[in-house]
Design a protein around this motif. Structure first.
Motif, PDB file in Angstrom:
ATOM      1  N   ARG A 228       0.853  -1.198   0.000  1.00  0.00           N
ATOM      2  CA  ARG A 228       0.000   0.000   0.000  1.00  0.00           C
ATOM      3  C   ARG A 228       0.883   1.241   0.000  1.00  0.00           C
ATOM      4  NH1 ARG A 228      -2.766  -3.472  -0.969  1.00  0.00           N
ATOM      5  NH2 ARG A 228      -4.641  -4.265   0.030  1.00  0.00           N
ATOM      6  N   ASP A 229       0.228   2.382  -0.268  1.00  0.00           N
ATOM      7  CA  ASP A 229       0.924   3.670  -0.305  1.00  0.00           C
ATOM      8  C   ASP A 229       0.596   4.423   0.991  1.00  0.00           C
ATOM      9  OD1 ASP A 229       1.692   6.319  -0.894  1.00  0.00           O
ATOM     10  OD2 ASP A 229       1.307   6.027  -3.033  1.00  0.00           O
ATOM     11  N   TYR A 230       1.591   4.597   1.853  1.00  0.00           N
ATOM     12  CA  TYR A 230       1.378   5.258   3.155  1.00  0.00           C
ATOM     13  C   TYR A 230       1.864   6.689   3.066  1.00  0.00           C
ATOM     14  CZ  TYR A 230       0.447   0.598   4.809  1.00  0.00           C
ATOM     15  OH  TYR A 230      -0.110  -0.643   4.965  1.00  0.00           O
ATOM     16  N   ALA A 262       4.713   0.213   0.359  1.00  0.00           N
ATOM     17  CA  ALA A 262       5.355  -0.530   1.453  1.00  0.00           C
ATOM     18  C   ALA A 262       4.479  -1.739   1.743  1.00  0.00           C
ATOM     19  CB  ALA A 262       5.475   0.356   2.692  1.00  0.00           C
ATOM     20  N   SER A 263       5.133  -2.856   2.059  1.00  0.00           N
ATOM     21  CA  SER A 263       4.365  -4.088   2.277  1.00  0.00           C
ATOM     22  C   SER A 263       3.927  -4.192   3.735  1.00  0.00           C
ATOM     23  CB  SER A 263       5.207  -5.300   1.897  1.00  0.00           C
ATOM     24  OG  SER A 263       6.182  -5.520   2.897  1.00  0.00           O
ATOM     25  N   VAL A 264       2.929  -5.038   3.961  1.00  0.00           N
ATOM     26  CA  VAL A 264       2.444  -5.262   5.327  1.00  0.00           C
ATOM     27  C   VAL A 264       3.597  -5.730   6.214  1.00  0.00           C
ATOM     28  CG1 VAL A 264       0.882  -6.675   6.730  1.00  0.00           C
ATOM     29  CG2 VAL A 264       0.117  -5.807   4.517  1.00  0.00           C
ATOM     30  N   LEU A 295      -1.867  -1.461  -4.072  1.00  0.00           N
ATOM     31  CA  LEU A 295      -2.709  -0.273  -4.256  1.00  0.00           C
ATOM     32  C   LEU A 295      -1.868   0.963  -3.913  1.00  0.00           C
ATOM     33  CD1 LEU A 295      -5.708   0.441  -5.009  1.00  0.00           C
ATOM     34  CD2 LEU A 295      -6.095   0.713  -2.576  1.00  0.00           C
ATOM     35  N   CYS A 296      -1.308   1.559  -4.933  1.00  0.00           N
ATOM     36  CA  CYS A 296      -0.451   2.725  -4.730  1.00  0.00           C
ATOM     37  C   CYS A 296      -0.854   3.827  -5.696  1.00  0.00           C
ATOM     38  CB  CYS A 296       1.012   2.375  -4.972  1.00  0.00           C
ATOM     39  SG  CYS A 296       1.655   1.296  -3.696  1.00  0.00           S
ATOM     40  N   ALA A 297      -0.478   5.041  -5.339  1.00  0.00           N
ATOM     41  CA  ALA A 297      -0.890   6.203  -6.128  1.00  0.00           C
ATOM     42  C   ALA A 297       0.093   6.492  -7.248  1.00  0.00           C
ATOM     43  CB  ALA A 297      -0.973   7.422  -5.216  1.00  0.00           C
TER      44      ALA A 297
END
Ligand SMILES: NC(=O)c1ccc[n+]([C@@H]2O[C@H](COP(=O)([O-])OP(=O)(O)OC[C@H]3O[C@@H](n4cnc5c(N)ncnc54)[C@H](O)[C@@H]3O)[C@@H](O)[C@H]2O)c1
Length: 322
Positions: A228-230, A262-264, A295-297
């Motif tokens: 995900r994108d944090y 970044a991964s979980v 899911l990243c921007a």
């Protein structure tokens, strides 16, 4: 030049207070509107003390249109930052009608009232949930496929289209900012009090002496866990300030993320390291339905059209929590 006054709905919330903080630093006045359903007045008290000024908090439900209209009619607002919403994806499946009322219907009413009172700038908090569960490993582009898989995502997508209609009215401006996973804090007093995102979930587990859980270790990603994108909440606030101060039109819909995934497993490691709990056992559980691998921007539009780039690294965001 007259000082600008901005209405921030959800203004006692996690993101709303960070936006208020930055807008005040930029010399704007703010009025906060929040039902205090999730919002916390102590966050507002922190801002009052920090900036040594009274900050008006209107305790109003955005579904109480008479009360909202009273607030709009009694100030001369330059613009509205609309963050108030219900945001729990799981809960939205159980309470789709309430999510529609708060996230969609109340937004359309707020837009109508803004028009009635000549408030011409509108910044809307949208979300990566509008992209749903894409099955590609490509960053999401604003004009790419939209397929929300929860009432939360669909109510936000429906609200976006009303915001776009508003913005497209001659003389009006603003944008819907699609935030990805928001992390970090500018101060301990402004911490996120919800447990929707991975970092608060992991911290909650650790505080209760429980092991963090990874759902799915067989995704087609580098370490097999979801990516995900944090994005730091201070960057989210900065994007709002850029949008609020824009002197020429900006696109009606803009992703706000870092463009890095970044991964979980990486996130859990960062949190365990930051809490000196590197030896903690991590449970590996089966995949959950609906979780995309990636899911990243795509953040190129924000860079090109607003000159906006996120500043904070994931390490800095996680460190800010302690
Ligand atoms: N935190 C994230 O990772 C994230 C990601 C994408 C989008 N968003 C969006 O950002 C916005 C702010 O989220 P947040 O993380 O600060 O959540 P939050 O819950 O801290 O803030 C939302 C605020 O809205 C208020 N609110 C809820 N229902 C209301 C109502 N009926 N009337 C008036 N106020 C009401 C709550 O009391 C709360 O203070 C939301 O619109 C959310 O959908 C958040």
């Amino acid at each position: 030049m007259n000082r600008e006054t901005w209405l921030i709905t959800g203004g006692a919330g996690y993101i709303g207070t960070h936006i208020a903080d930055l807008f005040i630093q930029d010399g704007k006045d703010v009025v906060l509107l929040d039902s205090l359903y999730q919002g916390l007045e102590p966050r507002v008290n922190y801002l009052r003390k920090k900036h040594n000024q009274e900050i008006l908090l209107e305790v109003v439900d955005i579904r109480d249109y008479t009360a909202v209209e009273n607030v709009l009619s009694s100030h001369n607002f330059t613009g509205i930052v609309h963050t108030a919403a219900l945001k729990a994806v799981g809960e939205s499946v159980e309470k789709p009608d309430e999510y529609k009322e708060v996230n969609y219907t109340a937004t359309t009413k707020l837009l109508e009232l803004a028009q009635k009172y000549g408030i011409k700038k509108f910044l809307f908090s949208s979300t990566a949930a509008v992209y749903g569960s894409p099955d590609t490993m490509e960053p999401c582009k604003e004009n790419g496929p939209l397929a929300p898989i929860s009432p939360y995502g669909s109510t936000k997508l429906d609200a976006e289209s009303k915001v776009t209609e508003f913005i497209n009215t001659p003389g009006y401006s603003g944008t819907s900012l699609r935030f990805f996973n928001v992390v970090g804090t500018a101060a301990q007093e402004l911490l996120d009090n919800s447990v929707e995102n991975l970092v608060p979930i992991v911290l909650g587990k650790l505080n209760n002496g429980q092991a963090p859980v990874i759902f799915g270790i067989d995704y087609p990603t580098q370490d097999g866990t979801c990516v995900r994108d944090y994005v730091d909440v201070r960057d989210i606030a900065a994007a709002h300030l850029v949008a609020a101060n824009a002197t020429s039109p900006i696109p009606p819909i803009i992703n706000v993320g870092t463009g890095r995934g970044a991964s979980v497993r990486e996130i859990i490691k960062l949190v365990l390291d930051a809490t000196n709990k590197a030896d903690t056992e991590v449970i590996e559980a089966p995949r959950r339905a609906g979780d995309p691998a990636f899911l990243c921007a795509d953040v190129s539009l924000a860079a090109k059209e607003m000159g906006f780039k996120s500043k904070y690294s994931l390490e800095e965001s996680i460190r800010s929590l302690f």
